[in-house]
Design an enzyme around this catalytic site. Structure first.
Site, PDB file in Angstrom:
ATOM      1  CD  GLU A  16      -2.957  -0.999   2.496  1.00 12.89           C
ATOM      2  OE1 GLU A  16      -2.725  -0.192   3.147  1.00 12.89           O
ATOM      3  OE2 GLU A  16      -3.649  -2.099   2.644  1.00 12.89           O
ATOM      4  CD  GLU A  22      -3.618  -5.921   4.118  1.00 13.96           C
ATOM      5  OE1 GLU A  22      -4.433  -5.055   4.655  1.00 13.96           O
ATOM      6  OE2 GLU A  22      -2.360  -5.967   4.219  1.00 13.96           O
TER       7      GLU A  22
HETATM    8  O1  IFM Z   1      -3.627  -3.402   9.317  1.00 18.14           O
HETATM    9  C1  IFM Z   1      -3.736  -2.689   8.100  1.00 18.14           C
HETATM   10  C2  IFM Z   1      -2.691  -3.300   7.208  1.00 18.14           C
HETATM   11  O2  IFM Z   1      -1.281  -3.128   7.656  1.00 18.14           O
HETATM   12  C3  IFM Z   1      -2.831  -2.588   5.824  1.00 18.14           C
HETATM   13  N1  IFM Z   1      -3.983  -2.899   5.200  1.00 18.14           N
HETATM   14  C4  IFM Z   1      -5.025  -2.214   5.937  1.00 18.14           C
HETATM   15  C5  IFM Z   1      -5.222  -3.072   7.364  1.00 18.14           C
HETATM   16  C6  IFM Z   1      -6.421  -2.563   8.069  1.00 18.14           C
HETATM   17  O3  IFM Z   1      -6.288  -1.090   8.484  1.00 18.14           O
END
Ligand code: IFM
Length: 465
Positions: free
Chosen positions: A164, A356
């Site tokens: 990200e 994710e």
């Molecule tokens: O916890 C984070 C992760 O580190 C990166 N993506 C979003 C998740 C939730 O906020």
């Protein structure tokens, strides 16, 4: 029954600073998140990742959980300051040894390691030399990547360069809500470019070793809807999409920054002199897959005359009647499908992993010692249906990782927000698999999702897993 392809990879994800703890052990150097979390007032109730889930010492137990869950893939990150305490120079053998053991244990359980090289924990020593706004950091990242390719390249199944980059650039350097806590749009812009550049350099470095191991990057992508169909709102939603999504997708897949967003950024910050000849070719070096983190959509409207807005838009709160998680994030599996279809349509065809996806729930332990999280089960089931729909529409989706295996340090929210399918009782470090763990393990075992599985999981009860 919604069946996923037989070779679909089911997984769970974590990140080093969020779970490992042991920040002073085995020669690990300071990271920007150590510095940020120890600065009073920046993280919820002064929480830090000093201990987190103590995964550094409980790694075996956590791998056992992964095996019980039935994953074929585990996405975790290596901490750059564990490998190179000052960000460069001589690697710390004890840091490498930790990940070496982790990878071997995963493979022994039949779990494919997906390693993210940068999940936000830049060595503080590099921050002190300019951090991501400095071009030199991109070169240091490529060296660190080479160290990791050499150390683990024979066993890692998937490499991810960054997690990200938008979050690091925008939230860490423009809004200052994440490490390194900078509020400067020009710094943020430079950071975004150097993150992308370092990705490309790492891809080149991997190819130079002759390795065939797939490598990609993880982006958090937002489906963005205009608040109304007025021309102004539609225009600003498009501009916001440029800021969060296209600023990363276009250079990676088209070797160009989006013209509308470049023009907007230059109006705001004046200069983009940090983009050098050849950089975009480096950034767009072909990669093997894209990792997508998806949680929630964005609704954007044009700022009213005189309303504070750096770029001209305002991100709206979710509509009052929209479903939200306990963290207040809007739940929209439809937007998830849209993100996946859009990637396929505009940037594809390309292999995609959902790296994710998950939900914040206010989980509690009941008198019987169980954690029942029906809202998370519903969230996951709905998003799995959406992922299945995308597959049916031709998206080359290769796998899905739930965020997260464990409750963990949720950055500026500290430990106040729980995303895990395993509850972590922080004072004792006891792990309690939630009912969502049971649900996901059934999904993984059968390779798909049936309504009765969800209904059963929602009713749950039953003994702890
Ligand atoms: O916890 C984070 C992760 O580190 C990166 N993506 C979003 C998740 C939730 O906020």
């Amino acid at each position: 029954m919604l069946r996923f392809p037989h070779d679909f990879l089911w997984g769970a994800a974590t990140a080093a600073y969020q779970i490992e703890g042991a920040v002073d052990e085995d020669g690990r150097g300071e990271s920007v998140w150590d510095r940020f979390s120890h600065t009073p007032g920046l993280v919820h109730e002064g929480h830090t990742g000093d201990i987190a889930c103590d995964h550094y010492h409980r790694c075996e137990e956590d791998i056992e959980l992964l095996a019980r869950l039935g994953v074929g893939l585990y996405r975790f990150s290596t901490a750059w300051p564990r490998i190179l305490p000052t960000g460069q120079g001589v690697p710390e053998p004890r840091g490498i040894a930790f990940y070496d053991r982790l990878v071997d244990r995963l493979l022994a359980k039949g779990i494919a390691p997906m390693v993210t090289l940068d999940h936000w924990d830049l060595p503080q020593a590099l921050q002190d030399r300019g951090g991501w706004p400095a071009r030199d950091t991109a070169l240091r990242f490529a060296e660190y990547a080479q160290v990791m390719f050499q150390a683990l390249g024979d066993r890692v199944r998937y490499w991810v360069t960054h997690n990200e980059p938008w979050m690091v650039a925008a939230i860490g350097h423009r809004l200052g809500l994440h490490a390194p806590g900078i509020r400067d749009f020009q710094a943020s812009l430079r950071a975004s470019h150097h993150l992308l550049l370092s990705h490309g350099l790492a891809v080149q470095a991997l190819r130079a070793t002759g390795s065939q191991t797939p490598i990609g990057i993880v982006l958090n992508l937002f489906h963005t809807d205009p608040a109304t169909d007025s021309e102004a709102d539609v225009e600003q939603a498009m501009a916001s999409d440029g800021y969060t999504n296209r600023w990363y997708l276009d250079p990676l897949f088209r070797a160009v920054y989006p013209a509308d967003t470049s023009a907007l950024f230059q109006r705001v910050s004046g200069v983009m002199d940090f983009v050098r000849r050849g950089d975009l070719d480096t950034i767009s070096a072909p990669m093997d897959f894209l990792g997508v983190n998806y949680y929630s959509p964005r609704i954007v409207r044009a700022a009213a005359p005189g309303e504070a807005s750096e770029f001209g838009w305002v991100v709206e709160k979710p509509p009052a009647d929209a479903p939200v998680t306990d963290g207040g994030w809007q739940i929209s599996p439809e937007a998830f499908t849209s993100v996946l279809l859009r990637l396929n349509r505009e940037y594809g065809p390309l292999p995609i992993f959902v790296t994710e996806n998950g939900a914040i729930c206010d989980d509690t332990v009941d008198d019987a010692g169980r954690v029942h999280d029906p809202a998370r089960i519903s969230y996951l089931a709905a998003h799995l249906r959406a992922a299945h729909g995308a597959l049916g529409a031709g998206v080359d989706l290769r796998g899905y990782c739930v965020w997260s295996l464990l409750d963990n340090f949720e950055w500026a929210d500290g430990f106040s927000k729980r995303f895990g399918i395993v509850y972590v009782d922080y004072p004792t470090q006891r792990r309690i698999p939630k009912s969502s763990f049971r649900f996901m393990s059934r999904v993984m075992a059968v390779g798909g999702l049936a309504t009765e599985m969800e209904e059963q999981a929602l009713r749950l009860a039953g003994p702890p897993v």
